[in-house]
Design a protein around this motif. Structure first.
Motif, PDB file in Angstrom:
ATOM      1  N   LEU A 165     -44.591  80.354  54.529  1.00 33.84           N
ATOM      2  CA  LEU A 165     -44.895  81.530  53.716  1.00 33.84           C
ATOM      3  C   LEU A 165     -44.100  82.749  54.200  1.00 33.84           C
ATOM      4  O   LEU A 165     -44.132  83.074  55.389  1.00 33.84           O
ATOM      5  CB  LEU A 165     -46.402  81.812  53.794  1.00 33.84           C
ATOM      6  N   PRO A 183     -44.160  86.438  53.339  1.00 33.92           N
ATOM      7  CA  PRO A 183     -44.769  87.531  52.581  1.00 33.92           C
ATOM      8  C   PRO A 183     -43.798  88.679  52.344  1.00 33.92           C
ATOM      9  O   PRO A 183     -43.889  89.368  51.325  1.00 33.92           O
ATOM     10  CB  PRO A 183     -45.955  87.978  53.445  1.00 33.92           C
ATOM     11  N   SER A 184     -42.849  88.854  53.253  1.00 35.21           N
ATOM     12  CA  SER A 184     -41.874  89.920  53.096  1.00 35.21           C
ATOM     13  C   SER A 184     -40.974  89.625  51.884  1.00 35.21           C
ATOM     14  O   SER A 184     -40.720  90.511  51.058  1.00 35.21           O
ATOM     15  CB  SER A 184     -41.068  90.017  54.396  1.00 35.21           C
ATOM     16  N   ARG A 219     -32.722  87.870  58.952  1.00 36.84           N
ATOM     17  CA  ARG A 219     -32.014  88.801  59.848  1.00 36.84           C
ATOM     18  C   ARG A 219     -30.542  88.420  59.925  1.00 36.84           C
ATOM     19  O   ARG A 219     -30.176  87.265  59.717  1.00 36.84           O
ATOM     20  CB  ARG A 219     -32.570  88.701  61.283  1.00 36.84           C
ATOM     21  N   LEU A 229     -32.154  81.589  71.803  1.00 40.07           N
ATOM     22  CA  LEU A 229     -32.621  82.975  71.729  1.00 40.07           C
ATOM     23  C   LEU A 229     -32.617  83.581  70.327  1.00 40.07           C
ATOM     24  O   LEU A 229     -33.624  84.126  69.891  1.00 40.07           O
ATOM     25  CB  LEU A 229     -31.777  83.859  72.670  1.00 40.07           C
ATOM     26  N   LEU A 230     -31.480  83.455  69.626  1.00 41.60           N
ATOM     27  CA  LEU A 230     -31.325  84.249  68.403  1.00 41.60           C
ATOM     28  C   LEU A 230     -32.302  83.843  67.305  1.00 41.60           C
ATOM     29  O   LEU A 230     -32.755  84.665  66.529  1.00 41.60           O
ATOM     30  CB  LEU A 230     -29.877  84.168  67.902  1.00 41.60           C
ATOM     31  N   ASN A 279     -35.822  81.156  66.282  1.00 37.90           N
ATOM     32  CA  ASN A 279     -36.873  80.252  66.758  1.00 37.90           C
ATOM     33  C   ASN A 279     -36.864  79.051  65.811  1.00 37.90           C
ATOM     34  O   ASN A 279     -37.364  79.140  64.696  1.00 37.90           O
ATOM     35  CB  ASN A 279     -38.234  80.957  66.736  1.00 37.90           C
ATOM     36  N   LEU A 286     -38.468  76.552  65.350  1.00 35.36           N
ATOM     37  CA  LEU A 286     -39.745  76.083  64.798  1.00 35.36           C
ATOM     38  C   LEU A 286     -40.051  76.748  63.454  1.00 35.36           C
ATOM     39  O   LEU A 286     -40.633  76.137  62.561  1.00 35.36           O
ATOM     40  CB  LEU A 286     -40.867  76.392  65.790  1.00 35.36           C
ATOM     41  N   ILE A 287     -39.641  78.002  63.305  1.00 38.46           N
ATOM     42  CA  ILE A 287     -40.014  78.761  62.110  1.00 38.46           C
ATOM     43  C   ILE A 287     -38.823  79.295  61.328  1.00 38.46           C
ATOM     44  O   ILE A 287     -38.988  79.809  60.231  1.00 38.46           O
ATOM     45  CB  ILE A 287     -40.932  79.963  62.497  1.00 38.46           C
ATOM     46  N   GLU A 288     -37.612  79.160  61.903  1.00 38.17           N
ATOM     47  CA  GLU A 288     -36.449  79.769  61.247  1.00 38.17           C
ATOM     48  C   GLU A 288     -35.275  78.790  61.166  1.00 38.17           C
ATOM     49  O   GLU A 288     -35.061  77.988  62.079  1.00 38.17           O
ATOM     50  CB  GLU A 288     -35.993  81.020  62.032  1.00 38.17           C
ATOM     51  N   LEU A 316     -35.682  91.466  68.230  1.00 38.18           N
ATOM     52  CA  LEU A 316     -35.319  90.120  67.785  1.00 38.18           C
ATOM     53  C   LEU A 316     -36.536  89.412  67.192  1.00 38.18           C
ATOM     54  O   LEU A 316     -36.586  89.163  66.003  1.00 38.18           O
ATOM     55  CB  LEU A 316     -34.697  89.308  68.924  1.00 38.18           C
ATOM     56  N   ARG A 317     -37.506  89.059  68.023  1.00 43.66           N
ATOM     57  CA  ARG A 317     -38.793  88.511  67.583  1.00 43.66           C
ATOM     58  C   ARG A 317     -39.785  88.866  68.667  1.00 43.66           C
ATOM     59  O   ARG A 317     -39.408  88.932  69.843  1.00 43.66           O
ATOM     60  CB  ARG A 317     -38.782  86.965  67.493  1.00 43.66           C
ATOM     61  N   PHE A 325     -37.614  85.557  79.038  1.00 44.31           N
ATOM     62  CA  PHE A 325     -36.523  85.339  79.983  1.00 44.31           C
ATOM     63  C   PHE A 325     -36.607  86.267  81.191  1.00 44.31           C
ATOM     64  O   PHE A 325     -35.699  86.284  82.011  1.00 44.31           O
ATOM     65  CB  PHE A 325     -35.170  85.525  79.290  1.00 44.31           C
ATOM     66  N   GLU A 327     -43.104  81.603  72.640  1.00 42.23           N
ATOM     67  CA  GLU A 327     -41.642  81.660  72.718  1.00 42.23           C
ATOM     68  C   GLU A 327     -41.136  80.913  73.947  1.00 42.23           C
ATOM     69  O   GLU A 327     -40.057  80.318  73.919  1.00 42.23           O
ATOM     70  CB  GLU A 327     -41.166  83.121  72.756  1.00 42.23           C
ATOM     71  N   GLY A 367     -46.511  76.058  68.771  1.00 42.80           N
ATOM     72  CA  GLY A 367     -46.612  76.925  67.600  1.00 42.80           C
ATOM     73  C   GLY A 367     -45.884  78.239  67.761  1.00 42.80           C
ATOM     74  O   GLY A 367     -45.117  78.445  68.698  1.00 42.80           O
ATOM     75  N   ALA A 368     -46.133  79.141  66.802  1.00 43.57           N
ATOM     76  CA  ALA A 368     -45.473  80.448  66.777  1.00 43.57           C
ATOM     77  C   ALA A 368     -46.375  81.418  66.031  1.00 43.57           C
ATOM     78  O   ALA A 368     -47.271  81.015  65.288  1.00 43.57           O
ATOM     79  CB  ALA A 368     -44.119  80.352  66.073  1.00 43.57           C
ATOM     80  N   LEU A 369     -46.134  82.725  66.235  1.00 37.11           N
ATOM     81  CA  LEU A 369     -46.875  83.767  65.524  1.00 37.11           C
ATOM     82  C   LEU A 369     -45.934  84.421  64.527  1.00 37.11           C
ATOM     83  O   LEU A 369     -44.849  84.869  64.896  1.00 37.11           O
ATOM     84  CB  LEU A 369     -47.435  84.806  66.501  1.00 37.11           C
ATOM     85  N   LEU A 370     -46.356  84.479  63.277  1.00 35.44           N
ATOM     86  CA  LEU A 370     -45.554  85.040  62.189  1.00 35.44           C
ATOM     87  C   LEU A 370     -46.168  86.352  61.720  1.00 35.44           C
ATOM     88  O   LEU A 370     -47.346  86.627  62.007  1.00 35.44           O
ATOM     89  CB  LEU A 370     -45.535  84.046  61.020  1.00 35.44           C
ATOM     90  N   GLU A 378     -49.989  87.816  56.874  1.00 34.90           N
ATOM     91  CA  GLU A 378     -49.829  87.513  55.461  1.00 34.90           C
ATOM     92  C   GLU A 378     -49.821  88.800  54.630  1.00 34.90           C
ATOM     93  O   GLU A 378     -49.090  88.931  53.667  1.00 34.90           O
ATOM     94  CB  GLU A 378     -50.988  86.613  55.023  1.00 34.90           C
ATOM     95  N   LEU A 420     -48.759  91.652  55.519  1.00 37.90           N
ATOM     96  CA  LEU A 420     -47.674  92.524  55.974  1.00 37.90           C
ATOM     97  C   LEU A 420     -48.180  93.842  56.551  1.00 37.90           C
ATOM     98  O   LEU A 420     -47.409  94.770  56.743  1.00 37.90           O
ATOM     99  CB  LEU A 420     -46.678  92.828  54.837  1.00 37.90           C
ATOM    100  N   ARG A 458     -50.065  85.746  62.661  1.00 38.69           N
ATOM    101  CA  ARG A 458     -50.375  84.579  61.814  1.00 38.69           C
ATOM    102  C   ARG A 458     -49.942  83.312  62.543  1.00 38.69           C
ATOM    103  O   ARG A 458     -48.759  83.006  62.629  1.00 38.69           O
ATOM    104  CB  ARG A 458     -49.652  84.713  60.461  1.00 38.69           C
ATOM    105  N   TYR A 509     -48.925  79.739  63.331  1.00 44.57           N
ATOM    106  CA  TYR A 509     -48.279  78.682  62.561  1.00 44.57           C
ATOM    107  C   TYR A 509     -47.871  77.553  63.504  1.00 44.57           C
ATOM    108  O   TYR A 509     -47.382  77.800  64.615  1.00 44.57           O
ATOM    109  CB  TYR A 509     -47.011  79.196  61.850  1.00 44.57           C
ATOM    110  N   PRO A 568     -46.400  73.218  62.769  1.00 45.92           N
ATOM    111  CA  PRO A 568     -46.240  72.184  61.751  1.00 45.92           C
ATOM    112  C   PRO A 568     -47.515  71.338  61.644  1.00 45.92           C
ATOM    113  O   PRO A 568     -48.282  71.234  62.611  1.00 45.92           O
ATOM    114  CB  PRO A 568     -45.074  71.342  62.277  1.00 45.92           C
TER     115      PRO A 568
END
Lengths: 78, 226
Positions: free
Chosen positions: A14, A16-17, A40, A59-60, A62, A64-66, B55-56, B63, B92, B98-101, B104, B106, B144, B146, B148
């Motif tokens: 998803l 949303p942006s 980006r 680094l640049l 992820n 898993l999501i990108e 970046l994220r 690091f 990270e 998983g990861a945080l997005l 929803e 915004l 959020r 996330y 898989p």
């Protein structure tokens, strides 16, 4: 050499942006717009563009999501 | 028993985390440039905007020298708790799945939410019981959760989902209402809500104390059996 890395949300995740931008475009009267994704751009000067995918993995982006795409620009100045 | 609380440039909840830890044990701050954790028994990676979230969220902090030491500490079985930005950093770093997005909606959300304890058989939740409801605030833009589908199934099957937002209270669109998860070894946990802001009834709830009390009890039990 200039490398351009385009990073976008993975298919099926998803975004949303992207959805918000799509709604805004539609409300401005732009018809026929769909599947908007917001990502980006990372632009870098590198000696060895072959190493850029590794930079993306570590680094640049992820992975898993990108998804990412590396575009190497020709050195027009010579 | 001593907690170590990391401090990155851009951290903003490390002092609250430090004070929360000190209600249950000793605690000290660890600067992000330090490669030596100073022999602490448990590590807290606090909330904030480490390295500006450039970046994220969490991408650069992972690091830092201190995080390299935390990864070694975690691989050796040491307990590590990541809160909000700390959760993002641990994901990270690959210490959590998983990861945080971005939320929803915004929008930045800042509100008190109810979270349910799903698994109380971990170092982070052992002083609670399954089904306990904890009132803890959230405050984030990128929360959020996330992973898989296959990973989500594994997390559920292994008891790695520790906290879930109560029905109707998911503030960010996290999959399966997940508010907190742990690794397979059960010594690394991350959560988006801020237990360190809920340790005193003066601020509306002391329910967040459960996590710090659990960790302190876990370490003391280890020492007692050693």
């Amino acid at each position: 050499m200039t490398a351009r890395v385009l990073i976008r949300p993975k298919e099926g995740i998803l975004d949303p942006s992207g959805q918000a931008v799509e709604r805004a475009l539609t409300s401005l009267g732009f018809q026929g717009v769909s599947e908007v994704k917001v990502g980006r751009l990372v632009e870098l000067e590198v000696d060895d563009p072959a190493r850029v995918p590794e930079m993306c993995e570590r680094l640049l982006a992820n992975p898993l999501i990108e998804d990412y795409e590396v575009v190497v620009l020709e050195d027009v100045a010579g | 028993m001593t907690f170590g609380v990391l401090r990155f440039p851009g951290s903003c909840d490390e002092v609250d985390a430090l004070l929360a830890c000190r209600r249950f044990a000793d605690a000290e701050l660890i600067w992000h440039g330090d490669r030596d954790l100073g022999g602490v028994d448990a590590v807290v990676v606090p909330g904030g905007f480490s390295y500006g979230d450039y970046l994220r969220a969490g991408a650069i902090a992972r690091f830092s020298p201190a995080m390299e030491a935390v990864a070694d500490f975690a691989h050796a079985g040491g307990p590590v708790l990541g809160i909000c930005n700390g959760f993002q950093v641990l994901c990270e770093a690959g210490l959590l799945p998983g990861a945080l997005l971005p939320n929803e909606s915004l929008r930045f959300v800042c509100r008190q939410v109810d979270v349910e304890v799903v698994n109380a058989d971990t170092p982070f939740t052992r002083t609670s019981r399954p089904g306990d409801v904890l009132s803890i605030p959230v405050k984030h833009t990128t929360g959020r959760y996330y992973a898989p589908g296959v990973t989500l199934e594994e997390l559920e099957a292994n008891g790695q989902v520790l906290l879930r937002y109560a029905a109707g209270q998911n503030p960010n669109g996290s999959l399966r209402n997940i508010a907190g998860v742990c690794n397979q070894g059960r010594n690394v946990m991350g959560l988006m809500p801020h237990p360190e802001h809920a340790v005193d009834p003066l601020t509306g709830s002391a329910d967040g104390g459960v996590l710090f009390a659990s960790l302190a009890a876990h370490v003391e039990a280890l020492v007692a059996t050693a």
